[in-house]
Design an enzyme around this catalytic site. Structure first.
Site, mmCIF file in Angstrom:
data_model
loop_
_atom_site.group_PDB
_atom_site.id
_atom_site.type_symbol
_atom_site.label_atom_id
_atom_site.label_comp_id
_atom_site.label_asym_id
_atom_site.label_seq_id
_atom_site.Cartn_x
_atom_site.Cartn_y
_atom_site.Cartn_z
ATOM 1 N N GLU A 116 14.547 -17.427 -13.452
ATOM 2 C CA GLU A 116 14.954 -16.332 -12.571
ATOM 3 C C GLU A 116 15.824 -15.370 -13.386
ATOM 4 O O GLU A 116 16.801 -15.805 -13.999
ATOM 5 C CB GLU A 116 15.749 -16.862 -11.383
ATOM 6 C CG GLU A 116 14.973 -17.768 -10.452
ATOM 7 C CD GLU A 116 15.866 -18.288 -9.336
ATOM 8 O OE1 GLU A 116 16.255 -17.468 -8.467
ATOM 9 O OE2 GLU A 116 16.191 -19.488 -9.335
ATOM 10 N N ARG A 172 16.718 -33.312 -15.340
ATOM 11 C CA ARG A 172 17.532 -32.228 -15.901
ATOM 12 C C ARG A 172 18.438 -32.758 -17.000
ATOM 13 O O ARG A 172 18.792 -33.935 -17.032
ATOM 14 C CB ARG A 172 18.398 -31.589 -14.814
ATOM 15 C CG ARG A 172 17.641 -30.777 -13.811
ATOM 16 C CD ARG A 172 18.575 -30.080 -12.854
ATOM 17 N NE ARG A 172 19.460 -29.152 -13.552
ATOM 18 C CZ ARG A 172 20.264 -28.293 -12.939
ATOM 19 N NH1 ARG A 172 20.310 -28.253 -11.618
ATOM 20 N NH2 ARG A 172 21.031 -27.476 -13.620
ATOM 21 N N LYS A 183 25.879 -20.486 -12.257
ATOM 22 C CA LYS A 183 26.111 -19.047 -12.431
ATOM 23 C C LYS A 183 27.348 -18.604 -11.661
ATOM 24 O O LYS A 183 28.188 -17.854 -12.167
ATOM 25 C CB LYS A 183 24.882 -18.274 -11.957
ATOM 26 C CG LYS A 183 23.627 -18.561 -12.753
ATOM 27 C CD LYS A 183 22.390 -18.006 -12.062
ATOM 28 C CE LYS A 183 21.130 -18.514 -12.742
ATOM 29 N NZ LYS A 183 19.908 -18.135 -12.012
#
Length: 782
Positions: free
Chosen positions: A277, A492, A502
């Site tokens: 993204e 992950r 973020k």
């Protein structure tokens, strides 16, 4: 329960195996159905038949074929484990009904009879082929290999019959075993290697990788990187076009035809994509995803897209698009094509219309806050007429409905229980690429699988949190009768002592704790590059962590170790003094400074050298001198001389100069050639005629392993920040040989650590970031 236990025991299962089976309700039900079906075709089920039925129940993925296979076992057309495995492989490879009976029976050896004479001839042929080795090694010869060779010639022969024939013919050739034959052969001791301390699982993969060939530079095409080699052994993905062999993959009447078209489009190669993204900067976890997607494609001769998932115009900025591409290429990967989800907005809109026409989606007026979570109230508009939803969707597209007043929802329940996920929502926000063309934007759940389909992705690789979306992924492709890729999930990669969210990094920036996304104390990729981490080290770190299905959290020290390994080979040496102490050599052997030739890599002089000045005035580290001798101290004291690295001289203290506070500001020393002097206990680094530079020393930003864990850090991650994580030395001294170095050039400052030139540098003042210490420093744990 007792009746079921007796039933399972009656068909040949041991009581223990039967009890274990009863713990699994699904398997219990399937096995009962299979046994009842088998009894329709035979009066009794003996133990050998029961074992085959049990094996089928535990391994058959396509339950619609159970009755078909059961009949073959019950009528004794399938009687061996090999035949059963071949039958399971066949139905897995041919998912579409009806089954081609002739091809199936040929693949499973139904009706094939192997005579004793055929077994005898095949074994005799194999033994003659290895006769000389057999006579030499006798019973120490690998008999299993002979068995494998004979089975290769007689696929459907009974294994016991082959083994008996081999034993008989070997006995005839060699005679009975002697005492020497009965002794165990002595195994040669394996030579020690650098892999002694590698974990067993990783060592096994490394060995397998080394069998295929050594690693190479990231840009080299002639060999494969370690990450690519490990990947071939760490995961077992489907072959291109064999999506239907993957567990959980949904087959429809259209599947095989769509797969044929897909294979033709990709040329039988692997096609992957990295789909970030563009609303933030990539971090260390993305490095694993980049390596996995690009590396898996490269390792298999395929290609990989960089596809920006740009469906949320409120958060997307040009700097993120640029930064993502830079980081992918910095890690050594070049995208085959760069695409955007927005490239397909017209196709996605048409597919949404088609989904509504098929009564698989509808326009809903529930508010987003109403349908969040896993137990929202049912939508009263779920069964509204198709034509009404089509009209409202068109009104949404034309901007006639206010933002938040309507969504398009899909008629599907996801694996995690989420009901009717949203496919389209209204946003009156101009898009970075399409401007004001659209005021409706597709969601991830609608976009991702369809973009994968449109781009003919063979392997859709994503992290484990998307596992709950896999059924939705397959459902949507099949609901629209478009090609359906296979989604594979992997764990992950996380690090201790970090935050990568973020939102939380933005908080660190706004609070003034770090300067920006590329602050070297962060673990964004831009921050790691700025700190001086080589891309090869990051890729090797990903390789060492491996591709696991479980989520892993690693201590940063492993990453730093990979950095040291790389920089030790690639960072030329230089001498720098962080806390300088002036030293005047009273008997300097020349009227002017001497040029000293210093190797860039002392262990490999052939890799080049550089010149440094050696003059009457030099500077050493303050810590390399003590006025009062301490036990174990090996450097310069009034009673202990010290050597100067590379200079070929030993210095001895004559006197000290002190300021008003009694601090030593200068040393007066005399020098003597090293080959004439007594060997000193240590050699120290030094600089002469140096340049001044700024040095930034970094420590861990957070004090605790889990700064986001409220139990470990009750006050929140901002309270866990280490106030001493950055130390700036404004006027360190550095030998002038590095004066022309460029941003991101890396050096090993001898005896201090590895350093990289920061972008803040100017021609008249270089700025260096410490990348890592020379050795792991336990003190960094704060």
């Amino acid at each position: 329960m007792a009746d079921t236990l007796d039933l399972f025991v009656s068909v040949g299962l041991s009581e223990q195996k039967a009890k274990e089976t009863l713990k699994n309700e699904i398997l219990t039900g399937e096995l009962k159905n299979i046994i009842n079906e088998a009894r329709k075709h035979c009066s009794t089920i003996d133990k050998s038949m029961g074992v085959l039925l049990y094996g089928m129940a535990t391994r058959l993925k396509s339950k619609g074929r159970a009755n078909f296979l059961t009949e073959y076992i019950a009528t004794k057309k399938i009687t061996t484990e090999l035949q059963l495995q071949s039958a399971l492989d066949y139905v897995k490879s041919h998912p579409v009904d009806p089954v081609d009976v002739a091809a199936f029976e040929e693949a499973c050896g139904v009706g094939v009879v192997v005579t004793p004479e055929q077994i005898e001839d095949a074994v005799e042929e194999v033994i003659n082929q290895y006769k000389q080795d057999l006579l030499q090694k006798r019973y120490h010869f690998n008999i299993g290999m002979l068995m494998g060779k004979a089975r290769g010639k007689l696929k459907w022969a009974d294994g016991k019959a082959i083994k008996n024939e081999i034993d008989m013919q070997i006995l005839d050739l060699l005679g009975p075993k002697t005492d020497a034959d009965k002794e165990k052969p002595v195994k040669a001791k394996a030579a020690k290697s650098g892999k002694d301390n590698v974990p067993k699982k990783l060592a096994k993969m490394v060995n397998a990788a080394e069998d295929e060939g050594s690693g190479a530079s990231m840009n080299g095409e002639e060999t494969r990187s370690l990450m690519e080699q490990l990947r071939g052994h760490a995961v077992n993905f489907h072959k291109t076009g064999e999506n239907y062999k993957t567990e959980g993959y949904v087959v429809t009447p259209m599947t095989m035809e769509l797969l044929k078209e897909h294979v033709k489009a990709v040329g039988g190669k692997v096609w992957t994509r990295f789909p970030p993204e563009p609303n933030g900067i990539l971090h260390i976890g993305h490095a694993k995803a980049i390596n996995f997607n690009f590396g898996y494609a490269r390792a298999n001769g395929g290609v990989c897209y960089l596809r920006y998932d740009d469906t949320n115009p409120e958060k997307e900025e040009e700097k993120y698009f640029t930064g993502i591409r830079e980081m992918v290429e910095w890690l050594g990967y070049k995208p085959w094509k760069i695409t955007h989800s927005s490239d397909y907005f017209h196709e996605l809109h048409a597919l949404a219309v088609e989904l509504i026409k098929r009564d698989q989606a509808y326009v809903c007026h529930q508010k987003l806050e109403e349908i969040r979570g896993h137990n929202p109230p049912p939508s009263p508009w779920r069964n509204r007429p198709i034509h009404e939803s089509l009209r409202l969707f068109e009104d949404m597209r034309k901007g006639k409905i206010a933002e938040g007043e309507a969504t398009v929802r899909m008629k599907h329940i996801m694996e995690d229980g989420k009901v009717d996920p949203v496919a389209y929502r209204i946003k009156f926000t101009p898009h970075h690429r399409t401007g004001d063309e659209w005021c409706i934007y597709p969601t991830y759940d609608f976009t991702h699988c369809l973009c994968d389909s449109l781009e003919n992705i063979t392997h859709s690789l994503c992290t484990k949190e998307f596992q709950a979306r896999r059924s939705s992924y397959y459902w949507l492709c099949n609901a629209l009768d478009v090609y359906c890729p296979v989604q594979w999930e992997y764990g992950r990669l996380n690090l201790y002592y970090t935050v990568v969210s973020k939102r939380k990094i933005v908080k660190l920036i706004t609070e003034g704790i770090v300067r920006d996304w590329n602050d070297p104390r962060l673990f964004t990729l831009t921050a790691l590059r700025r700190r001086g981490f080589p891309p090869e080290a990051i890729n090797n770190f990903c390789a060492k962590v491996g591709v696991t299905m479980a989520q892993v959290t690693i201590d940063p020290s492993l990453l730093e170790s990979c950095v040291r390994d790389e920089l030790n080979l690639t960072a030329p040496r230089a001498m720098a003094v962080l806390e300088p102490l002036k030293v005047t050599i009273t008997n300097f052997p020349s009227d002017k400074a001497i040029d000293i030739d210093v190797p860039d890599f002392p262990a490999e002089p052939s890799k080049g050298s550089h010149k440094v000045k050696f003059g009457k005035t030099i500077y050493i580290e303050k810590t390399d001198f003590k006025e009062n001798m301490e036990k174990g101290y090996r450097r310069l004291t009034p009673d202990q001389p010290v050597g100067l690295r590379h200079a070929g001289y030993v210095i001895t203290l004559e006197s000290m100069v002190k300021d008003k506070k009694g601090e030593v500001t200068e040393l007066k020393v005399k020098c003597e050639k090293a080959d004439m002097a007594e060997k000193p206990k240590a050699f120290v680094h030094w600089v002469s005629e140096p340049i001044s530079c700024e040095i930034r020393l970094y420590e861990r930003l957070f004090k605790h392993k889990h700064p986001e864990d409220p139990e470990e850090v009750p006050g929140g991650f901002l309270t866990d920040c280490n106030k001493d994580s950055l130390t700036v030395i404004p006027a360190a001294l550095l030998d002038a040989s590095v004066k022309g170095a460029k941003v991101y050039d890396k050096f090993q400052f001898e005896r201090i650590g590895y350093f990289s030139i920061d972008p803040d540098s100017k021609p008249d003042k270089l700025v260096f970031n410490r990348t890592v210490n020379l050795k792991e420093d336990a003190g960094k744990n704060v």
